[in-house]
Design a protein around this motif. Structure first.
Motif, PDB file in Angstrom:
ATOM      1  N   ASN A  20       0.817  -1.221   0.000  1.00 33.28           N
ATOM      2  CA  ASN A  20       0.000   0.000   0.000  1.00 33.28           C
ATOM      3  C   ASN A  20       0.849   1.269   0.000  1.00 33.28           C
ATOM      4  O   ASN A  20       0.375   2.342   0.321  1.00 33.28           O
ATOM      5  CB  ASN A  20      -0.956   0.005   1.195  1.00 33.28           C
ATOM      6  N   ARG A  21       2.093   1.146  -0.353  1.00 27.87           N
ATOM      7  CA  ARG A  21       3.004   2.289  -0.496  1.00 27.87           C
ATOM      8  C   ARG A  21       3.188   3.077   0.801  1.00 27.87           C
ATOM      9  O   ARG A  21       3.345   4.296   0.776  1.00 27.87           O
ATOM     10  CB  ARG A  21       2.521   3.222  -1.625  1.00 27.87           C
ATOM     11  N   VAL A  22       3.162   2.403   1.911  1.00 25.70           N
ATOM     12  CA  VAL A  22       3.463   3.066   3.182  1.00 25.70           C
ATOM     13  C   VAL A  22       4.973   3.245   3.272  1.00 25.70           C
ATOM     14  O   VAL A  22       5.735   2.293   3.107  1.00 25.70           O
ATOM     15  CB  VAL A  22       2.935   2.233   4.374  1.00 25.70           C
ATOM     16  N   ARG A  23       5.417   4.486   3.499  1.00 22.86           N
ATOM     17  CA  ARG A  23       6.850   4.784   3.474  1.00 22.86           C
ATOM     18  C   ARG A  23       7.422   5.174   4.834  1.00 22.86           C
ATOM     19  O   ARG A  23       8.620   5.108   5.057  1.00 22.86           O
ATOM     20  CB  ARG A  23       7.125   5.930   2.495  1.00 22.86           C
ATOM     21  N   GLN A  24       6.563   5.656   5.727  1.00 24.16           N
ATOM     22  CA  GLN A  24       7.068   6.046   7.053  1.00 24.16           C
ATOM     23  C   GLN A  24       6.351   5.222   8.121  1.00 24.16           C
ATOM     24  O   GLN A  24       5.121   5.201   8.177  1.00 24.16           O
ATOM     25  CB  GLN A  24       6.856   7.547   7.302  1.00 24.16           C
ATOM     26  N   VAL A  25       7.128   4.539   8.931  1.00 26.73           N
ATOM     27  CA  VAL A  25       6.572   3.757  10.031  1.00 26.73           C
ATOM     28  C   VAL A  25       7.082   4.366  11.336  1.00 26.73           C
ATOM     29  O   VAL A  25       8.269   4.281  11.661  1.00 26.73           O
ATOM     30  CB  VAL A  25       6.974   2.276   9.932  1.00 26.73           C
ATOM     31  N   ALA A  26       6.189   5.023  12.046  1.00 27.09           N
ATOM     32  CA  ALA A  26       6.558   5.689  13.299  1.00 27.09           C
ATOM     33  C   ALA A  26       6.095   4.823  14.456  1.00 27.09           C
ATOM     34  O   ALA A  26       5.021   4.231  14.394  1.00 27.09           O
ATOM     35  CB  ALA A  26       5.888   7.059  13.361  1.00 27.09           C
ATOM     36  N   TYR A  27       6.908   4.743  15.500  1.00 27.24           N
ATOM     37  CA  TYR A  27       6.503   3.847  16.577  1.00 27.24           C
ATOM     38  C   TYR A  27       7.075   4.238  17.933  1.00 27.24           C
ATOM     39  O   TYR A  27       8.164   4.791  18.037  1.00 27.24           O
ATOM     40  CB  TYR A  27       6.925   2.400  16.268  1.00 27.24           C
ATOM     41  N   ALA A  62       1.186  13.420   9.677  1.00 27.74           N
ATOM     42  CA  ALA A  62       0.513  14.544   9.007  1.00 27.74           C
ATOM     43  C   ALA A  62       1.510  15.233   8.071  1.00 27.74           C
ATOM     44  O   ALA A  62       1.183  15.567   6.933  1.00 27.74           O
ATOM     45  CB  ALA A  62      -0.038  15.529  10.033  1.00 27.74           C
ATOM     46  N   GLY A  63       2.733  15.414   8.542  1.00 26.72           N
ATOM     47  CA  GLY A  63       3.774  16.013   7.700  1.00 26.72           C
ATOM     48  C   GLY A  63       4.108  15.122   6.517  1.00 26.72           C
ATOM     49  O   GLY A  63       4.279  15.598   5.385  1.00 26.72           O
ATOM     50  N   ALA A  64       4.170  13.816   6.765  1.00 30.49           N
ATOM     51  CA  ALA A  64       4.436  12.876   5.672  1.00 30.49           C
ATOM     52  C   ALA A  64       3.359  13.001   4.598  1.00 30.49           C
ATOM     53  O   ALA A  64       3.649  13.073   3.403  1.00 30.49           O
ATOM     54  CB  ALA A  64       4.480  11.445   6.215  1.00 30.49           C
ATOM     55  N   TRP A  65       2.108  13.059   5.035  1.00 28.85           N
ATOM     56  CA  TRP A  65       0.992  13.153   4.082  1.00 28.85           C
ATOM     57  C   TRP A  65       1.055  14.455   3.295  1.00 28.85           C
ATOM     58  O   TRP A  65       0.822  14.486   2.088  1.00 28.85           O
ATOM     59  CB  TRP A  65      -0.346  13.009   4.814  1.00 28.85           C
ATOM     60  N   LEU A  66       1.384  15.553   3.967  1.00 31.21           N
ATOM     61  CA  LEU A  66       1.546  16.831   3.259  1.00 31.21           C
ATOM     62  C   LEU A  66       2.615  16.700   2.178  1.00 31.21           C
ATOM     63  O   LEU A  66       2.518  17.305   1.117  1.00 31.21           O
ATOM     64  CB  LEU A  66       1.959  17.944   4.226  1.00 31.21           C
ATOM     65  N   GLY A  67       3.633  15.887   2.472  1.00 37.26           N
ATOM     66  CA  GLY A  67       4.721  15.707   1.530  1.00 37.26           C
ATOM     67  C   GLY A  67       4.490  14.578   0.535  1.00 37.26           C
ATOM     68  O   GLY A  67       5.378  14.244  -0.247  1.00 37.26           O
ATOM     69  N   GLY A  68       3.318  13.959   0.575  1.00 35.56           N
ATOM     70  CA  GLY A  68       2.980  12.946  -0.418  1.00 35.56           C
ATOM     71  C   GLY A  68       3.350  11.526  -0.045  1.00 35.56           C
ATOM     72  O   GLY A  68       3.344  10.644  -0.901  1.00 35.56           O
ATOM     73  N   GLU A  69       3.661  11.298   1.220  1.00 34.87           N
ATOM     74  CA  GLU A  69       3.970   9.926   1.641  1.00 34.87           C
ATOM     75  C   GLU A  69       2.939   9.393   2.632  1.00 34.87           C
ATOM     76  O   GLU A  69       2.424  10.128   3.468  1.00 34.87           O
ATOM     77  CB  GLU A  69       5.370   9.866   2.296  1.00 34.87           C
ATOM     78  N   ARG A  70       2.707   8.093   2.521  1.00 39.37           N
ATOM     79  CA  ARG A  70       1.820   7.417   3.459  1.00 39.37           C
ATOM     80  C   ARG A  70       2.622   6.876   4.639  1.00 39.37           C
ATOM     81  O   ARG A  70       3.771   6.472   4.462  1.00 39.37           O
ATOM     82  CB  ARG A  70       1.130   6.250   2.763  1.00 39.37           C
ATOM     83  N   GLY A  71       1.956   6.840   5.798  1.00 37.26           N
ATOM     84  CA  GLY A  71       2.640   6.314   6.976  1.00 37.26           C
ATOM     85  C   GLY A  71       1.726   5.447   7.816  1.00 37.26           C
ATOM     86  O   GLY A  71       0.529   5.327   7.546  1.00 37.26           O
ATOM     87  N   VAL A  72       2.311   4.844   8.824  1.00 37.33           N
ATOM     88  CA  VAL A  72       1.542   4.085   9.809  1.00 37.33           C
ATOM     89  C   VAL A  72       2.162   4.348  11.181  1.00 37.33           C
ATOM     90  O   VAL A  72       3.357   4.605  11.285  1.00 37.33           O
ATOM     91  CB  VAL A  72       1.523   2.577   9.480  1.00 37.33           C
TER      92      VAL A  72
ATOM     93  N   PRO B  61       7.723  17.658  14.865  1.00 36.89           N
ATOM     94  CA  PRO B  61       7.526  16.342  14.247  1.00 36.89           C
ATOM     95  C   PRO B  61       6.800  16.417  12.911  1.00 36.89           C
ATOM     96  O   PRO B  61       7.094  15.626  12.002  1.00 36.89           O
ATOM     97  CB  PRO B  61       6.715  15.553  15.286  1.00 36.89           C
ATOM     98  N   LEU B  62       5.883  17.375  12.739  1.00 36.66           N
ATOM     99  CA  LEU B  62       5.232  17.525  11.439  1.00 36.66           C
ATOM    100  C   LEU B  62       6.276  17.912  10.385  1.00 36.66           C
ATOM    101  O   LEU B  62       6.311  17.354   9.290  1.00 36.66           O
ATOM    102  CB  LEU B  62       4.112  18.566  11.530  1.00 36.66           C
ATOM    103  N   GLY B  63       7.143  18.834  10.747  1.00 38.83           N
ATOM    104  CA  GLY B  63       8.214  19.227   9.826  1.00 38.83           C
ATOM    105  C   GLY B  63       9.137  18.066   9.507  1.00 38.83           C
ATOM    106  O   GLY B  63       9.619  17.925   8.370  1.00 38.83           O
ATOM    107  N   LEU B  64       9.353  17.202  10.494  1.00 38.32           N
ATOM    108  CA  LEU B  64      10.212  16.029  10.272  1.00 38.32           C
ATOM    109  C   LEU B  64       9.595  15.077   9.254  1.00 38.32           C
ATOM    110  O   LEU B  64      10.276  14.618   8.319  1.00 38.32           O
ATOM    111  CB  LEU B  64      10.464  15.308  11.603  1.00 38.32           C
TER     112      LEU B  64
END
Lengths: 175, 201
Positions: A20-27, A62-72, B61-64
């Motif tokens: 599903n093109r998830v690129r950032q995994v935050a945990y 939210a920042g990832a999405w603004l930049g065009g990347e999906r995350g979980v 973190p949003l900027g990150l």
């Protein structure tokens, strides 16, 4: 007794994320997410981001999405409460958000301090505008994560999968 | 706590933000809630600005997340001392990811400006640049005057980040200049400007 090597659902989740093109995994880690986190760190498709507190992950994605990347966002149930105010960002901006919660404080919990948050995780998420999908059978983890992923990214919605302690195994600390 | 110190700081926040953004080129700019968001609007509202109206502690973190998603763009986070203090842990998270394109600027007036100008921790012992440095952010300093500001402008534009600057600015009440506040609109205009047709997939 968590995540025995023969269980395939952590790999299933990993594949769903990559497909599903998830690129950032935050945990913030939980033992229940240990194998998935390990796979994400080894992956060339995924940036794994360790957080100091769970709400950082809500803002990060939210920042990832603004930049065009999906995350979980991966966390244990105790971390859900930390996210409440930050979830207003996701909601008011109508952004997708996928959270995978390893549950504590429910099935066979030995640590009473986990119980208040664990027993309220579902209600708190719903109150904050997050759709929840509970799963307590390891054979249904894959389809549940797939469903939540689809709704999140196709529907610009916040969704959370609550993975039961029945699947993860209750921690015992040898007791 | 130094109750009056910041009333006489020479740098003025609106001028600082204008100067920092004068040559922003195609940088992506995130502003923390309150005065930094108004300062960004005063410098000129545009689609590649993302001003926060809430989510306190979330600007860095949003900027990150944005910097990791857009490694070829400069990402500038402009926030306040109160907002930064609520998310100090995010400096540790930034330091571990080490995005070279992320710039964090704190406009530090040592006050919670929107709530009655109460003193923040930076009016006392807390040194935000030292916190950033101790976390492992490679370029960090505190800026106190025009000379100091001039000295960091190049690093803001080109420094191998992440970079962190705590800019001491005068505590003052300024006229409100408000950016749009509809979050869905702010998000959509940002993504359309940045991603074009890919914004709607």
């Amino acid at each position: 007794m968590t995540g025995s090597e023969s269980e395939t659902w952590p790999q299933d989740i990993y594949r769903i994320l990559v497909n599903n093109r998830v690129r950032q995994v935050a945990y913030v880690p939980d033992m229940g997410h240990a194998r998935l986190i390990e796979m994400c760190h080894k992956s060339s498709d995924i940036k794994a981001v360790v957080l100091t507190t769970e709400e950082e992950g809500v803002a990060l994605l939210a920042g990832a999405w603004l930049g065009g990347e999906r995350g979980v966002l991966l966390m244990q149930s105790s971390g859900v409460g930390n996210c409440i105010n930050m979830l207003s960002l996701t909601r008011i901006c109508r952004m997708p958000l996928l959270i995978l919660v390893a549950m504590r404080g429910q099935w066979g919990e030995f640590n009473p301090w986990q119980i208040p948050m664990g027993q309220n995780t579902n209600q708190v998420l719903i109150s904050a505008g997050v759709m929840t999908f509970a799963v307590d059978d390891q054979n249904r983890v894959k389809e549940t994560v797939e469903a939540a992923t689809k709704i999140a990214f196709e529907g610009s919605a916040a969704t959370a999968v609550l993975i039961s302690q029945r699947i993860l195994g209750a921690k015992t600390f040898g007791k | 706590m130094n109750t009056d110190r910041s009333k006489s700081y020479p740098l003025r926040r609106r001028a600082v933000v204008k100067e920092i953004l004068a040559q922003r080129s195609n940088s992506l700019v995130v502003a923390g809630l309150g005065a930094p968001a108004w300062d960004l609007a005063a410098a000129g509202d545009q689609p590649l600005n993302f001003p926060l109206w809430g989510a306190m502690g979330g600007a860095v973190p949003l900027g990150l997340g944005l910097a990791l998603a857009q490694p070829t763009r400069r990402v500038i986070v402009i926030t306040g001392d109160g907002e930064m203090l609520m998310g100090l842990g995010s400096l540790a998270t930034v330091a571990i990811q080490r995005p070279p394109n992320l710039v964090i600027v704190v406009l530090d007036n040592e006050r919670y400006g929107e709530t009655g100008m109460q003193l923040t921790h930076t009016a006392g012992s807390v040194d935000l640049a030292a916190v950033a440095a101790a976390s492992g952010i490679p370029i960090c300093s505190t800026v106190r005057d025009k000379k100091g500001l001039n000295a960091i402008l190049l690093q803001i534009r080109k420094g191998a980040g992440p970079v962190f600057f705590d800019i001491k600015v005068r505590a003052e009440r300024l006229p409100l200049v408000l950016p749009p506040k509809n979050g869905a609109y702010l998000k959509d205009r940002f993504r359309l400007a940045l991603l074009g047709a890919d914004a709607v997939d």
